[in-house]
Design a protein around this motif. Sequence first.
Motif, mmCIF file in Angstrom:
data_model
loop_
_atom_site.group_PDB
_atom_site.id
_atom_site.type_symbol
_atom_site.label_atom_id
_atom_site.label_comp_id
_atom_site.label_asym_id
_atom_site.label_seq_id
_atom_site.Cartn_x
_atom_site.Cartn_y
_atom_site.Cartn_z
ATOM 1 N N VAL A 8 0.878 -1.173 0.000
ATOM 2 C CA VAL A 8 0.000 0.000 0.000
ATOM 3 C C VAL A 8 0.913 1.220 0.000
ATOM 4 O O VAL A 8 1.687 1.430 0.936
ATOM 5 C CB VAL A 8 -0.932 0.037 1.223
ATOM 6 C CG1 VAL A 8 -1.795 1.301 1.178
ATOM 7 C CG2 VAL A 8 -1.806 -1.205 1.280
ATOM 8 N N GLN A 9 0.832 2.003 -1.072
ATOM 9 C CA GLN A 9 1.648 3.210 -1.208
ATOM 10 C C GLN A 9 0.728 4.356 -1.581
ATOM 11 O O GLN A 9 -0.258 4.173 -2.281
ATOM 12 C CB GLN A 9 2.725 3.007 -2.274
ATOM 13 C CG GLN A 9 3.606 4.207 -2.571
ATOM 14 C CD GLN A 9 3.032 5.163 -3.606
ATOM 15 O OE1 GLN A 9 2.179 4.778 -4.415
ATOM 16 N NE2 GLN A 9 3.473 6.406 -3.590
ATOM 17 N N GLN A 10 1.063 5.560 -1.125
ATOM 18 C CA GLN A 10 0.194 6.690 -1.428
ATOM 19 C C GLN A 10 1.019 7.917 -1.764
ATOM 20 O O GLN A 10 1.901 8.315 -1.001
ATOM 21 C CB GLN A 10 -0.719 6.989 -0.241
ATOM 22 C CG GLN A 10 -1.682 8.133 -0.492
ATOM 23 C CD GLN A 10 -2.796 8.192 0.525
ATOM 24 O OE1 GLN A 10 -3.931 7.841 0.249
ATOM 25 N NE2 GLN A 10 -2.470 8.631 1.718
ATOM 26 N N THR A 11 0.760 8.512 -2.915
ATOM 27 C CA THR A 11 1.387 9.771 -3.300
ATOM 28 C C THR A 11 0.480 10.935 -2.931
ATOM 29 O O THR A 11 0.920 11.915 -2.337
ATOM 30 C CB THR A 11 1.676 9.788 -4.811
ATOM 31 O OG1 THR A 11 2.507 8.662 -5.145
ATOM 32 C CG2 THR A 11 2.400 11.063 -5.212
ATOM 33 N N THR A 12 -0.787 10.831 -3.298
ATOM 34 C CA THR A 12 -1.828 11.773 -2.882
ATOM 35 C C THR A 12 -3.064 10.924 -2.560
ATOM 36 O O THR A 12 -3.091 9.725 -2.856
ATOM 37 C CB THR A 12 -2.173 12.778 -3.999
ATOM 38 O OG1 THR A 12 -2.883 12.099 -5.044
ATOM 39 C CG2 THR A 12 -0.914 13.428 -4.567
ATOM 40 N N PRO A 13 -4.111 11.520 -1.982
ATOM 41 C CA PRO A 13 -5.317 10.726 -1.700
ATOM 42 C C PRO A 13 -5.905 10.050 -2.936
ATOM 43 O O PRO A 13 -6.566 9.012 -2.822
ATOM 44 C CB PRO A 13 -6.280 11.763 -1.114
ATOM 45 C CG PRO A 13 -5.391 12.775 -0.480
ATOM 46 C CD PRO A 13 -4.195 12.876 -1.388
#
Length: 285
Positions: A143-148
Amino acid sequence: MIRNSLLGCIFLFSTTAYAGAPVYFTNEVDKKYRALIKHVREMLPSTERQLAYLPSFYPFSLLDVRPTKLNKKHLRDFSNFNFGVFGRALLNIDKKQLSNLPSIAICKEQKCKNDRIARIEQFLKDSAEEIKGISKSDSLLIVQQTTPNVYRINNTFFSPTQLITYYPSKHAGFAPSGNYKISTPEQSPDMMVLAQASQKLRSIMAKHNVAAITKAADNSINVIFGGLGDNHWGVVLYSKATTPNSGDYNHIGLEYDIVQKIIRPQLLLSNRLERVMTRLCQSEI
């Protein structure tokens, strides 16, 4: 309070970068890597802005390419090689600036270490149920997140209008790779279920500036707060292994350096004190 089932032992980690071109680039591996470069060029418009694409280099983002079929030493070497290749092409900074960038993950002063431990403790308190869910899930591995609205689950990258699913290349197992499938959210209901299942966790990750969470084959969980190339820092949960030593590798081939054990009264599990292992590693390229 974090429940006993949340973790067995924890170690704060950071990892080390090494220079040097890969010695294992056979013709087939080179061909697949060039296909990936071509895909990235098509994906990312040209810009003269310095560091415009830096978030794409963060742990497990688009340009943090991880081979899945190499031995641990080659995994380590490739990480730094890949950062150099795409960094020179996309970040618009000079060679010295590029070589110094991964040092942002290095933490030598005790105050810095204490600040990171405090961040980790707060994140673990806020995310206890979600981390427990990942530990029991067979579906959520990355699970990776750059922006929502721009994030990664496993090998699929999500945006509001499309999904790109990458398939590891045959020889080195590059992920992302030049082998991919583009779909819409409506065409990928199974992936949208995973997106919904991870939404609360991703919100907590954003609150605490956590870059990525990955699950290893031994079911240990790596919570990576930040880093570039081979330099990551974060915490490992559910580790069943003994305390790692300097020179040991984690599941993505990054090498540990310095170990510091601590006991934290704040991390009380089922009303009993658990052993907490803190692992701090730093090195300059």
